[in-house]
Motif scaffolding. Structure first.
Motif, short mmCIF file in Angstrom:
data_model
loop_
_atom_site.label_atom_id
_atom_site.label_comp_id
_atom_site.label_asym_id
_atom_site.label_seq_id
_atom_site.Cartn_x
_atom_site.Cartn_y
_atom_site.Cartn_z
N LYS A 62 12.43 2.30 0.15
CA LYS A 62 12.47 2.95 -1.15
C LYS A 62 11.96 4.39 -1.10
O LYS A 62 12.30 5.21 -1.93
CB LYS A 62 11.59 2.19 -2.16
CG LYS A 62 11.96 0.75 -2.46
CD LYS A 62 10.88 0.13 -3.33
CE LYS A 62 11.13 -1.34 -3.62
NZ LYS A 62 12.17 -1.57 -4.60
N ILE A 63 11.08 4.70 -0.13
CA ILE A 63 10.26 5.91 -0.26
C ILE A 63 10.34 6.90 0.90
O ILE A 63 9.86 8.02 0.76
CB ILE A 63 8.78 5.52 -0.46
CG1 ILE A 63 8.28 4.63 0.69
CG2 ILE A 63 8.58 4.82 -1.80
CD1 ILE A 63 6.80 4.34 0.66
N ILE A 102 5.39 9.45 3.88
CA ILE A 102 5.61 9.14 5.30
C ILE A 102 4.27 8.94 6.02
O ILE A 102 4.10 7.99 6.79
CB ILE A 102 6.43 10.26 5.98
CG1 ILE A 102 7.84 10.29 5.41
CG2 ILE A 102 6.46 10.06 7.49
CD1 ILE A 102 8.68 11.45 5.91
N GLU A 103 3.31 9.83 5.76
CA GLU A 103 2.02 9.72 6.42
C GLU A 103 1.28 8.47 5.97
O GLU A 103 0.63 7.79 6.78
CB GLU A 103 1.17 10.97 6.13
CG GLU A 103 -0.17 11.00 6.86
CD GLU A 103 -0.04 10.95 8.38
OE1 GLU A 103 -0.98 10.45 9.03
OE2 GLU A 103 0.99 11.42 8.90
N LEU A 104 1.36 8.15 4.68
CA LEU A 104 0.70 6.94 4.20
C LEU A 104 1.32 5.71 4.83
O LEU A 104 0.61 4.76 5.22
CB LEU A 104 0.83 6.86 2.67
CG LEU A 104 0.17 5.65 2.00
CD1 LEU A 104 -1.33 5.60 2.28
CD2 LEU A 104 0.44 5.65 0.50
N LEU A 120 12.27 5.84 9.14
CA LEU A 120 12.23 4.38 9.02
C LEU A 120 12.85 3.72 10.25
O LEU A 120 12.32 2.74 10.77
CB LEU A 120 12.97 3.95 7.76
CG LEU A 120 12.70 2.52 7.27
CD1 LEU A 120 11.24 2.32 6.95
CD2 LEU A 120 13.56 2.21 6.05
N ASP A 121 13.97 4.27 10.74
CA ASP A 121 14.61 3.72 11.93
C ASP A 121 13.67 3.81 13.15
O ASP A 121 13.63 2.89 13.98
CB ASP A 121 15.91 4.47 12.23
CG ASP A 121 17.02 4.07 11.27
OD1 ASP A 121 16.88 3.03 10.61
OD2 ASP A 121 18.02 4.81 11.18
N GLU A 122 12.93 4.91 13.25
CA GLU A 122 12.00 5.07 14.37
C GLU A 122 10.90 4.00 14.31
O GLU A 122 10.52 3.42 15.34
CB GLU A 122 11.36 6.45 14.31
CG GLU A 122 12.32 7.58 14.66
CD GLU A 122 11.68 8.95 14.49
OE1 GLU A 122 10.48 9.00 14.10
OE2 GLU A 122 12.36 9.97 14.72
N LEU A 123 10.40 3.71 13.11
CA LEU A 123 9.35 2.70 12.96
C LEU A 123 9.89 1.31 13.26
O LEU A 123 9.21 0.48 13.86
CB LEU A 123 8.77 2.76 11.55
CG LEU A 123 7.94 4.02 11.24
CD1 LEU A 123 7.63 4.09 9.75
CD2 LEU A 123 6.66 4.02 12.05
N TRP A 124 11.13 1.04 12.83
CA TRP A 124 11.75 -0.25 13.15
C TRP A 124 11.92 -0.40 14.66
O TRP A 124 11.68 -1.48 15.23
CB TRP A 124 13.12 -0.37 12.47
CG TRP A 124 13.05 -0.93 11.08
CD1 TRP A 124 13.27 -0.26 9.91
CD2 TRP A 124 12.75 -2.28 10.71
NE1 TRP A 124 13.12 -1.11 8.84
CE2 TRP A 124 12.81 -2.35 9.29
CE3 TRP A 124 12.44 -3.43 11.43
CZ2 TRP A 124 12.56 -3.53 8.60
CZ3 TRP A 124 12.19 -4.60 10.73
CH2 TRP A 124 12.25 -4.65 9.34
N LEU A 164 0.80 -1.23 0.00
CA LEU A 164 0.00 0.00 0.00
C LEU A 164 0.84 1.28 0.00
O LEU A 164 0.52 2.24 -0.72
CB LEU A 164 -0.98 -0.02 1.18
CG LEU A 164 -2.17 0.94 1.13
CD1 LEU A 164 -3.30 0.43 2.03
CD2 LEU A 164 -1.81 2.35 1.55
N PRO A 165 1.93 1.38 0.79
CA PRO A 165 2.71 2.63 0.80
C PRO A 165 3.35 3.00 -0.53
O PRO A 165 3.80 4.14 -0.71
CB PRO A 165 3.79 2.35 1.87
CG PRO A 165 3.17 1.33 2.76
CD PRO A 165 2.39 0.44 1.83
#
Length: 291
Positions: A199-200, A167-169, A206-210, A157-158
């Motif tokens: 990729k996006i 980022i919001e998606l 991304l590191d925060e989400l991981w 989906l992203p």
């Protein structure tokens, strides 16, 4: 900083479609008979022994679905896929349908290679042509009603078009994936989504989400082992309370799980009460580098 290579994207593609093979056709939006089994992706040949196709499936009518993932679809790719498909046809003596999934492209639809006596075509599916906002809304409504969803659509989906920023998606997709009912599947879907998201989105985001996913896994592991419920006051404090009542073997098990998630030695030592020498031994058993 997390480094994700092109091979990681290939692995995500293969793992995602392998896990959800029975939902692949619905995600791709193509009218083919149901998938009934996997087929080999490495067919020996004298001239080329190292080339491997991404994914092959046997369909209910006996034909074959050949799936590929590419960042961009080039003439060189078409030549390579045509070579694969001739090998498939010779090996299985069955019609072959080749579908190529790409994040974006200036022209979507059927791609044709015409070399005179041989004409070859594939179906290219461009993710950025799909309405991510509409899909996000549909998925949210389905999960709220307790209805099943196609997890493959969440993973990709992203990469779809949206009025939201990338980022919001991504954040909204990750939040929605938290609502998936099956815990193991929920974690796997989030991991695959984050790898593709490299990729996006910005590396820091991304590191925060991981890190959020890592902490979620450790906290859930602690809760399942019957540890104290004070985890909202902090990961270290919550796990340590449980460890005070646990056996050494259980503490080592927790430490192994934390090591596999990339948690730093210092936090593991504080959380489990184990010393550095034991942590190093556990790392060695997991084939991880020691300090």
């Amino acid at each position: 900083m997390r480094k994700i290579s092109k091979k990681n994207y290939d692995l995500v593609f293969k793992e995602a479609f392998s896990i959800f093979d029975n939902r692949s056709l619905a995600f791709l939006g193509i009218d083919l008979p149901p998938i009934i089994s996997f087929l080999v992706t490495e067919i020996p040949e004298v001239e080329t022994t190292d080339d491997m196709m991404d994914l092959n499936f046997r369909l209910e009518d006996g034909s074959i679905l050949h799936l590929e993932e590419e960042m961009n679809l080039s003439k060189r790719d078409l030549i390579r896929f045509a070579h694969y498909d001739l090998r498939l046809f010779r090996y299985y003596d069955a019609p072959v349908h080749t579908v190529v999934l790409t994040p974006a492209d200036s022209s979507s639809g059927t791609k044709v290679l015409d070399i005179g006596s041989l004409q070859y075509n594939v179906l290219q599916i461009v993710l950025s042509d799909r309405d991510g906002d509409a899909l996000l809304s549909q998925m949210r409504a389905a999960l709220e009603k307790g209805e099943p969803v196609n997890e493959l659509e969440l993973i990709f989906l992203p990469l779809m078009k949206s009025k939201l920023t990338k980022i919001e998606l991504l954040r909204r997709t990750i939040d929605l994936e938290k609502e998936l009912p099956e815990k193991d599947l929920r974690n796997k879907v989030r991991e695959l989504t984050l790898i593709l998201a490299d990729k996006i989105v910005d590396q820091k985001i991304l590191d925060e989400l991981w890190e959020e996913l890592r902490m979620f896994k450790v906290v859930k592991y602690a809760e399942e082992k019957g540890m104290e419920k004070g985890l909202e006051k902090g990961l270290e404090k919550g796990i340590k309370k449980g460890m005070e009542k646990g056996k050494k073997q259980e503490r080592e098990t927790v430490a192994k799980n934390m090591l596999s998630l990339g948690i730093e030695d210092e936090l593991i030592i504080k959380a489990t009460g184990l010393d550095q020498s034991i942590i190093d031994k556990l790392k060695k058993s997991l084939s991880l580098p020691t300090q």
